[in-house]
Design an enzyme around this catalytic site. Structure first.
Site, PDB file in Angstrom:
ATOM      1  N   GLU A  16     -44.242 -57.892 -26.172  1.00  0.00           N
ATOM      2  CA  GLU A  16     -43.670 -58.999 -25.400  1.00  0.00           C
ATOM      3  C   GLU A  16     -43.132 -58.549 -24.045  1.00  0.00           C
ATOM      4  OE1 GLU A  16     -42.695 -59.970 -29.810  1.00  0.00           O
ATOM      5  OE2 GLU A  16     -43.017 -58.196 -28.535  1.00  0.00           O
ATOM      6  N   LYS A  18     -44.130 -56.019 -22.189  1.00  0.00           N
ATOM      7  CA  LYS A  18     -45.262 -55.735 -21.297  1.00  0.00           C
ATOM      8  C   LYS A  18     -45.730 -57.003 -20.597  1.00  0.00           C
ATOM      9  CE  LYS A  18     -50.253 -54.931 -21.629  1.00  0.00           C
ATOM     10  NZ  LYS A  18     -50.476 -54.032 -20.471  1.00  0.00           N
ATOM     11  N   ILE A 428     -63.094 -40.747 -10.992  1.00  0.00           N
ATOM     12  CA  ILE A 428     -62.754 -40.048 -12.228  1.00  0.00           C
ATOM     13  C   ILE A 428     -63.491 -40.638 -13.429  1.00  0.00           C
ATOM     14  CG2 ILE A 428     -60.849 -39.358 -13.734  1.00  0.00           C
ATOM     15  CD1 ILE A 428     -61.008 -38.010 -10.967  1.00  0.00           C
ATOM     16  N   GLU A 602     -50.064 -31.315 -22.754  1.00  0.00           N
ATOM     17  CA  GLU A 602     -49.108 -32.196 -23.413  1.00  0.00           C
ATOM     18  C   GLU A 602     -48.416 -31.571 -24.615  1.00  0.00           C
ATOM     19  OE1 GLU A 602     -49.711 -36.360 -25.591  1.00  0.00           O
ATOM     20  OE2 GLU A 602     -50.103 -36.358 -23.439  1.00  0.00           O
ATOM     21  N   HIS A 692     -52.082 -45.414  -9.842  1.00  0.00           N
ATOM     22  CA  HIS A 692     -51.102 -46.133 -10.654  1.00  0.00           C
ATOM     23  C   HIS A 692     -50.208 -47.036  -9.822  1.00  0.00           C
ATOM     24  CE1 HIS A 692     -52.411 -42.951 -13.406  1.00  0.00           C
ATOM     25  NE2 HIS A 692     -52.096 -43.805 -14.360  1.00  0.00           N
TER      26      HIS A 692
END
Length: 756
Positions: A16, A18, A428, A602, A692
């Site tokens: 919600e 988002k 990419i 990561e 982004h």
């Protein structure tokens, strides 16, 4: 015992937050409406925790984008260029995270990096010589008061100053130590204001203590907390750590600094338990024991957890999650499409609340039924076994991990083979997944169209994007990846050994979520994954078409792994499956193949002493295993993004790829200096603009960035590309940005020829 958690998913059971935030960005929702939705979600999540039996509920862990950004914004660590935009506080906050562009201003977002060893990203705070530390806003105070007013037994939550300083970048002469006194003053004010709400505890998160702590770090941490703890305003302060152990500061935090509680992660490794067993835990402190895994999705083994807790000689213990639960999906109750023998072993965020309550009941006595049911559950685990996979892994030898001839020889062969211009341009991989692309996928999923209709739609999209790339003059093309829902989930769906959730979303950054696959059995490839789309795209052009694959380490790191076999064993199985796809593409005359490893860094252990023996010694060979059998003329690319790769440059070079593209634009190309210092041999494509952010970089901006790159790297070693895939962007901004990228590259090529 008291039960608590470090944090809870803020995105909502059905994402919600988002959707509300994205509607706000599109001006389809007012600021008041967005704030109301956030308020409703917080109340819902607090009630859910209380109803599950959680005694001490976190308030302040909610965020519209990122918790560290919240803390830095609260402390007024806001670069001047954002303040000059004249925006509201919320829009200024979003500008820092996403960038901002209108007719008068164009400002890039701050850098974004991975949050320790997770797939969550944080916005890197920026301190400069003009930074003035002071309270800026009321977020944490409002949320704590909100929880108290609604009748919840809340604790305040905020990221700590040590982690803030360790994860920030400093622009100018001032460094971390120069801001200590002002940070102490600001945190004293925070504690005083939080105390006004009447809460008993404040949780100050300091996960950076799980890194190596040298003498300078130790001095920084000690000075900060001697000052902060000197004036606690009547609050109890819990120093919360997670993701690793606190071996370098255990004595300091348990005996010398006046913390009232200390949160330790007993899941990440065994070291914290060893520290407590060896040194004891002070009777006048509360141990917040992280014993329910906040990063994986399997049920807790109650017998093993109880055994761990019995080894802990501490008078006051609070049962807690090992980290925030934001790193797992919201609830497993909706995953009824999964086979029952799998579904019953899953524990997402809401189920972990129940596990903490169960453990509390078991430890209180009289609940042997809970323990017995849990033991029966663990005895029923049956992971599918593939004997052929196991035999193939067992027969591997050292030569299977080595590619021949040498990289230098391959480079010469490939230059001749492809005859690309200087500074070859490419992307990419992915192009924008527009609404019609998502609708097409949904129609197939719901049975509204046939597989043939679905495929034809994607072929039409591929044709259109190939024509666009040829029109603007890109040198090496991609097919756009319209058939892919996610770079890991898509591959997992094509491999044996994976299972999938329907709503298992986890926040990656901002409003961006991922739905990690679950590794359940032995992994193998049973048929082609990307060949059809790639070969079709190649048939549309005489230019080289890149095959686009996700690497084995990223597939593993971005999935929820099994816990019954080692990571190395699981990654090796995945590597062999991806190798089969590489060889299939090569057999179909695809000569450039990109094997993405954005998640390579990561899962790097937080302690440098553990980097190789616990990770790189098997992660790097797994990548080499994927491409080692290909011909010398086949060019292997890989891509990495949004992590600090400078300290593992040698390991990245050892991947033995032919071309590596990096995210570099947000970090101001600092990685290039590290590549040069390490005598990096692989050809590189440093990202020349940030995908982004919705802003469109100008030709001049990109031309300037390319100039900076060529001032440090040989022209023959450089590719020009965006910093990441374009899936999440809109077409208008994407097409304009790529047109500018190609035009800027042409101008630079022209200037190179003029100087020769």
């Amino acid at each position: 015992m008291t039960t608590t958690i470090i944090g809870f998913p803020r995105i909502g059971e059905n994402r919600e937050l988002k959707f509300a935030t994205e509607h706000y960005w599109k001006q389809e929702l007012t600021q008041d409406e967005l704030l109301q939705k956030a308020h409703e979600l917080r109340l819902k999540h607090w009630k859910l925790q209380k109803d599950a039996g959680i005694d001490l509920i976190p308030a302040g862990d909610f965020s519209f984008f990122d918790g560290l950004l919240d803390a830095s914004y609260l402390l007024n660590v806001v670069p001047k260029r954002y303040k000059e935009l004249g925006l509201s506080a919320l829009d200024e906050y979003f500008a820092i995270a996403r960038g901002f562009q209108n007719d008068e201003h164009s400002v890039k977002a701050l850098p974004m990096m991975k949050w320790f060893n997770t797939n969550y990203h944080y916005i890197v705070p920026e301190f400069d010589d003009d930074t003035e530390i002071k309270l800026n806003g009321t977020k944490i105070f409002d949320e704590v008061q909100e929880a108290k007013d609604a009748g919840f037994n809340a604790k305040a939550v905020i990221d700590g100053p040590y982690t803030l300083l360790k994860l920030s970048r400093f622009i100018g002469k001032k460094q971390a130590a120069d801001f200590v006194d002002d940070l102490i003053k600001a945190y004293n004010e925070i504690l005083a204001k939080v105390a006004e709400s009447g809460v008993e505890w404040i949780q100050i998160d300091e996960p950076a203590l799980s890194f190596d702590v040298n003498d300078a770090d130790h001095e920084l941490f000690t000075k900060l907390y001697e000052g902060i703890l000197a004036n606690k305003a009547g609050l109890k302060v819990n120093l919360q750590t997670y993701f690793g152990d606190v071996r370098d500061v255990y004595e300091e935090i348990t005996t010398k600094l006046a913390f009232d509680g200390i949160g330790l992660d007993f899941v990440a490794n065994k070291k914290n338990l060893e520290l407590v067993e060896k040194n004891g835990f002070p009777a006048d402190r509360v141990l917040f024991a992280g014993i329910v895994n906040g990063k994986n999705i399997w049920r807790n083994d109650y017998e093993a957890t109880v055994a761990t807790l019995k080894k802990i000689d501490a008078k006051n213990v609070v049962l807690s999650s090992s980290s925030s639960l934001q790193h797992v999906p919201f609830t497993a109750k909706n995953e009824q499409q999964l086979p029952a023998d799998i579904q019953k072993h899953l524990s997402f965020a809401t189920e972990k609340l129940a596990e903490l309550h169960d453990l509390d009941q078991i430890l209180a006595g009289g609940h042997d039924d809970l323990l017995k049911a849990n033991q029966d559950l663990f005895q029923s685990v049956k992971h599918p076994v593939n004997d052929q996979v196991k035999e193939r892994v067992a027969n591997l030898s050292d030569k299977d991990y080595q590619r021949t001839p040498s990289r230098a020889e391959r480079e010469a062969i490939q230059k001749k083979e492809f005859d690309l211009p200087e500074l070859p341009t490419t992307t990419i991989g992915s192009f924008p997944q527009t609404k019609d692309v998502r609708q097409n996928r949904a129609k197939l999923r719901h049975g509204e169209i046939s597989k043939e209709e679905y495929d034809q739609f994607n072929r039409d999209k591929i044709k259109r994007i190939v024509e666009f790339q040829e029109k603007i003059g890109l040198d090496v093309l991609v097919h756009g990846e319209y058939e892919r829902n996610d770079m890991v989930e898509y591959f997992g769906e094509k491999l044996d050994g994976f299972v999938f959730t329907s709503n298992g979303w986890v926040q990656s950054y901002g409003t961006r979520g991922v739905k990690p696959p679950i590794i359940w059995g032995d992994v193998s490839r049973t048929g082609s994954i990307t060949v059809d789309e790639t070969v079709y795209a190649q048939s549309l052009t005489k230019k080289e078409m890149k095959g686009m694959l996700t690497g084995p380490v990223t597939i593993f790191n971005w999935s929820f792994p099994r816990e019954d076999i080692t990571p190395e064993a699981s990654v090796t199985q995945i590597a062999l499956a991806v190798q089969d796809e590489v060889l299939d593409l090569e057999a179909h005359d695809i000569k450039i193949i990109q094997i993405d490893e954005p998640a390579l860094r990561e899962k790097l252990p937080l302690r440098k002493s553990d980097w190789f023996k616990e990770y790189l010694d098997w992660a790097v060979p797994a990548f080499r295993l994927v491409h080692s059998p290909v011909q010398a003329s086949t060019q292997i690319h890989t891509h990495m993004c949004y992590s600090e790769f400078g300290d593992i440059v040698k390991a990245i070079d050892d991947l033995d790829a032919d071309v590596i593209s990096f995210e570099a634009s947000r970090s101001d190309l600092t990685l290039i200096d590290q590549l040069v210092a390490a005598n990096f041999q692989t050809e590189v494509g440093p990202g020349v603009y940030d995908i982004h952010s919705p802003r469109v970089p100008s030709v001049e901006e990109i031309e300037n960035i390319i100039g900076k790159i060529l001032a440090k790297l040989p022209t023959s070693k450089v590719w020009i590309n965006p910093d990441c895939g374009l899936k999440t962007r809109g077409e208008k901004e994407t097409f304009a940005s790529l047109e500018n990228l190609v035009e800027a590259t042409k101008k630079v090529r022209g200037s190179l020829h003029e100087t020769r």
